[in-house]
Design a protein around this motif. Sequence first.
Motif, PDB file in Angstrom:
ATOM      1  N   ARG A  71       0.910  -1.257   0.071  1.00 45.97           N
ATOM      2  CA  ARG A  71      -0.084   0.148   0.038  1.00 45.97           C
ATOM      3  C   ARG A  71       0.783   1.239   0.066  1.00 45.97           C
ATOM      4  O   ARG A  71       1.730   1.148   0.898  1.00 45.97           O
ATOM      5  CB  ARG A  71      -1.149  -0.111   1.297  1.00 45.97           C
ATOM      6  N   LEU A  72       0.446   2.154  -0.885  1.00 50.97           N
ATOM      7  CA  LEU A  72       1.194   3.499  -1.159  1.00 50.97           C
ATOM      8  C   LEU A  72       0.412   4.644  -0.487  1.00 50.97           C
ATOM      9  O   LEU A  72      -0.842   4.473  -1.023  1.00 50.97           O
ATOM     10  CB  LEU A  72       1.538   3.530  -2.353  1.00 50.97           C
ATOM     11  N   SER A  73       0.764   5.223   0.590  1.00 50.97           N
ATOM     12  CA  SER A  73      -0.037   6.412   1.046  1.00 50.97           C
ATOM     13  C   SER A  73      -0.158   7.691   0.157  1.00 50.97           C
ATOM     14  O   SER A  73       0.781   7.646  -0.550  1.00 50.97           O
ATOM     15  CB  SER A  73       0.508   6.735   2.496  1.00 50.97           C
ATOM     16  N   LEU A  80      -2.148  -3.467   6.167  1.00 53.53           N
ATOM     17  CA  LEU A  80      -3.342  -2.481   6.619  1.00 53.53           C
ATOM     18  C   LEU A  80      -3.207  -2.117   8.104  1.00 53.53           C
ATOM     19  O   LEU A  80      -3.671  -1.069   8.532  1.00 53.53           O
ATOM     20  CB  LEU A  80      -4.576  -3.219   6.430  1.00 53.53           C
ATOM     21  N   PHE A  81      -2.659  -3.088   8.973  1.00 60.00           N
ATOM     22  CA  PHE A  81      -2.634  -2.763  10.352  1.00 60.00           C
ATOM     23  C   PHE A  81      -1.236  -2.284  10.731  1.00 60.00           C
ATOM     24  O   PHE A  81      -0.857  -2.388  12.153  1.00 60.00           O
ATOM     25  CB  PHE A  81      -2.969  -4.049  11.104  1.00 60.00           C
ATOM     26  N   ALA A  82      -0.261  -1.817   9.811  1.00 59.12           N
ATOM     27  CA  ALA A  82       0.846  -1.441  10.213  1.00 59.12           C
ATOM     28  C   ALA A  82       0.867  -0.154  11.088  1.00 59.12           C
ATOM     29  O   ALA A  82      -0.058   0.552  11.076  1.00 59.12           O
ATOM     30  CB  ALA A  82       1.651  -1.191   9.053  1.00 59.12           C
ATOM     31  N   HIS A  83       2.071  -0.050  11.745  1.00 57.57           N
ATOM     32  CA  HIS A  83       2.343   1.307  12.726  1.00 57.57           C
ATOM     33  C   HIS A  83       3.030   2.332  11.797  1.00 57.57           C
ATOM     34  O   HIS A  83       3.114   3.472  12.165  1.00 57.57           O
ATOM     35  CB  HIS A  83       2.998   0.882  14.157  1.00 57.57           C
ATOM     36  N   ARG A  93       1.390 -10.245   9.175  1.00 51.47           N
ATOM     37  CA  ARG A  93       0.388 -11.436   9.474  1.00 51.47           C
ATOM     38  C   ARG A  93      -0.270 -10.802  10.482  1.00 51.47           C
ATOM     39  O   ARG A  93      -0.685 -11.687  11.375  1.00 51.47           O
ATOM     40  CB  ARG A  93       0.811 -12.542   9.362  1.00 51.47           C
ATOM     41  N   TYR A  94      -0.841  -9.653  10.483  1.00 49.08           N
ATOM     42  CA  TYR A  94      -1.454  -9.028  11.788  1.00 49.08           C
ATOM     43  C   TYR A  94      -2.855  -9.968  12.208  1.00 49.08           C
ATOM     44  O   TYR A  94      -3.162 -10.464  13.175  1.00 49.08           O
ATOM     45  CB  TYR A  94      -2.003  -7.575  11.736  1.00 49.08           C
ATOM     46  N   SER A  95      -3.729 -10.238  10.910  1.00 52.67           N
ATOM     47  CA  SER A  95      -4.936 -10.831  11.291  1.00 52.67           C
ATOM     48  C   SER A  95      -4.809 -12.298  11.639  1.00 52.67           C
ATOM     49  O   SER A  95      -5.561 -12.536  12.773  1.00 52.67           O
ATOM     50  CB  SER A  95      -5.982 -10.842  10.126  1.00 52.67           C
ATOM     51  N   GLU A  96      -3.815 -12.908  11.242  1.00 50.21           N
ATOM     52  CA  GLU A  96      -3.420 -14.213  11.794  1.00 50.21           C
ATOM     53  C   GLU A  96      -3.217 -13.970  13.052  1.00 50.21           C
ATOM     54  O   GLU A  96      -3.514 -15.111  13.944  1.00 50.21           O
ATOM     55  CB  GLU A  96      -2.371 -14.739  10.806  1.00 50.21           C
ATOM     56  N   LEU A 106       0.210   0.820  20.398  1.00 49.58           N
ATOM     57  CA  LEU A 106       0.657   1.558  19.293  1.00 49.58           C
ATOM     58  C   LEU A 106      -0.370   2.110  18.603  1.00 49.58           C
ATOM     59  O   LEU A 106      -1.403   1.360  18.210  1.00 49.58           O
ATOM     60  CB  LEU A 106       1.759   0.930  18.352  1.00 49.58           C
ATOM     61  N   ARG A 107      -0.360   3.452  18.023  1.00 49.90           N
ATOM     62  CA  ARG A 107      -1.380   3.807  17.110  1.00 49.90           C
ATOM     63  C   ARG A 107      -1.207   3.519  15.693  1.00 49.90           C
ATOM     64  O   ARG A 107      -0.015   3.458  15.100  1.00 49.90           O
ATOM     65  CB  ARG A 107      -1.047   5.567  17.015  1.00 49.90           C
ATOM     66  N   ARG A 108      -2.157   2.858  15.227  1.00 48.20           N
ATOM     67  CA  ARG A 108      -1.981   2.350  13.723  1.00 48.20           C
ATOM     68  C   ARG A 108      -2.375   3.356  12.804  1.00 48.20           C
ATOM     69  O   ARG A 108      -3.378   4.358  13.024  1.00 48.20           O
ATOM     70  CB  ARG A 108      -3.012   1.095  13.621  1.00 48.20           C
ATOM     71  N   ILE A 109      -2.338   3.356  11.563  1.00 46.61           N
ATOM     72  CA  ILE A 109      -2.766   3.989  10.450  1.00 46.61           C
ATOM     73  C   ILE A 109      -4.252   4.033  10.389  1.00 46.61           C
ATOM     74  O   ILE A 109      -4.687   2.952  10.523  1.00 46.61           O
ATOM     75  CB  ILE A 109      -2.195   3.688   9.133  1.00 46.61           C
ATOM     76  N   GLU A 110      -4.968   5.034   9.787  1.00 51.23           N
ATOM     77  CA  GLU A 110      -6.414   4.883   9.559  1.00 51.23           C
ATOM     78  C   GLU A 110      -6.598   4.399   8.018  1.00 51.23           C
ATOM     79  O   GLU A 110      -5.781   4.671   7.154  1.00 51.23           O
ATOM     80  CB  GLU A 110      -6.903   6.419   9.744  1.00 51.23           C
ATOM     81  N   MET A 111      -7.816   3.609   7.924  1.00 53.80           N
ATOM     82  CA  MET A 111      -8.200   3.328   6.712  1.00 53.80           C
ATOM     83  C   MET A 111      -8.410   4.534   5.691  1.00 53.80           C
ATOM     84  O   MET A 111      -8.028   4.299   4.446  1.00 53.80           O
ATOM     85  CB  MET A 111      -9.525   2.650   6.688  1.00 53.80           C
ATOM     86  N   SER A 112      -8.698   5.610   6.004  1.00 53.73           N
ATOM     87  CA  SER A 112      -8.831   6.916   5.270  1.00 53.73           C
ATOM     88  C   SER A 112      -7.484   7.359   4.570  1.00 53.73           C
ATOM     89  O   SER A 112      -7.308   7.951   3.522  1.00 53.73           O
ATOM     90  CB  SER A 112      -9.645   7.819   5.907  1.00 53.73           C
TER      91      SER A 112
END
Length: 361
Positions: free
Chosen positions: A286-288, A297-300, A332-335, A351-357
Amino acid sequence: MPSTLQPFLPLLDTLNRPLHDLRISVTDRCNFRCAYCMPKAVFGKDYPYLPHSALLSFEEITRLARQFVALGVRKIRLTGGEPLLRKNIERLVEQLAMLRTPDGHPLDLALTTNGSLLTQKARALKDAGLTRITVSLDSLDDATFRRMNDMDFPVHSVLEGIATAQSAGFGRIKINMVVQRGVNDHEVLPMARYFHGHNVALRFIEYMDVGSTNGWQAKQVVPSEQLLAQLQQHFHLTELPRQSGETATRWGYCRTNSTGADPSLGELGFISSVSQAFCRSCTRARLSTEGQLYLCLFAHQGHDLRSLLRNGVDDTTLQTRIATIWQQRQDRYSELRSLGQIPNTVVDQPLRRIEMSYIGG
Ligand code: SAM
Ligand code: SF4
Ligand code: SF4
């Protein structure tokens, strides 16, 4: 331009996952305030959105995309925020549509939108070379829909956008519905009934614990298995083969007295990110909007590619950097969450995670 670093192919991460898909977020802004993504209480008038100078330009995005394609990416999805809010987005589509894979194939070039501007934009996107569209739609009931987008936006405008996209020549459009218990789960059956017989793929997405602002709780998730059982009471369904890189399980509608799916009736899909983690087959980068590369998706934290670009590095250096980042990927966050190795509520995670938006879905 030909790829410069063929020796990297096939490019694999530490869990042997290839890099096949790239999601590009083109804006962190949105005209909706879905509570599961951009709750009004957080994304209010004073929210510090990125300044224009921080955003990657279309030329920068295309240059980066070219490096990813040389490293094995075959599918690019534009997202956001709301991607159709980015001015002249069709020009970016035009540039990306010219890229070719190392063996000379065009890309699968898709876009996810809330549909609010689709009536105005569908034709230009099609002409620019966009191959596929996904529209997010959480309810057909106008009152529920207005409440969920929290901007009083009427559902009929999104339905009109979908119809316009179909007449502009987009093939099977995907409709994404995020299902939340007690909020819109009563709309699952009406949605399936409405789209049955139209050439669309309606996909039910489990509400995810992405970001740190939506107050996610496990009890709000309706497991896909439950939805499938409910829908099987009303439709004769048969499971379809999973397409490569596809995160959804797919089901086709059969006509009475037939066991085979009739594709003209459309299909249903289930994205079970919470109840059945699919990390082992996750081939997505994913490129922000500001050029940070995220591997989950769940990276910090992301990897800053914009600085490299703006410091004037050449394509070989860019590709080597991206390849090295991917080769070290372990995410492999969800796993881990389903194995109980990560707490099941957002508030318990330090830790604060990135937002979907910010990163796109
Ligand atoms: N604004 C566009 C849209 O809504 O389609 C594109 C960006 S949006 C972040 C991409 C997708 O992520 C949408 O289908 C949305 O429903 C989904 N999404 C956002 N937050 C989510 C959550 N917490 N759980 C599951 N899906 C979510
Ligand atoms: Fe906007 Fe899409 Fe997030 Fe809803 S899901 S707030 S439409 S970015
Ligand atoms: Fe991929 Fe991360 Fe989602 Fe797992 S949790 S499927 S690694 S994005």
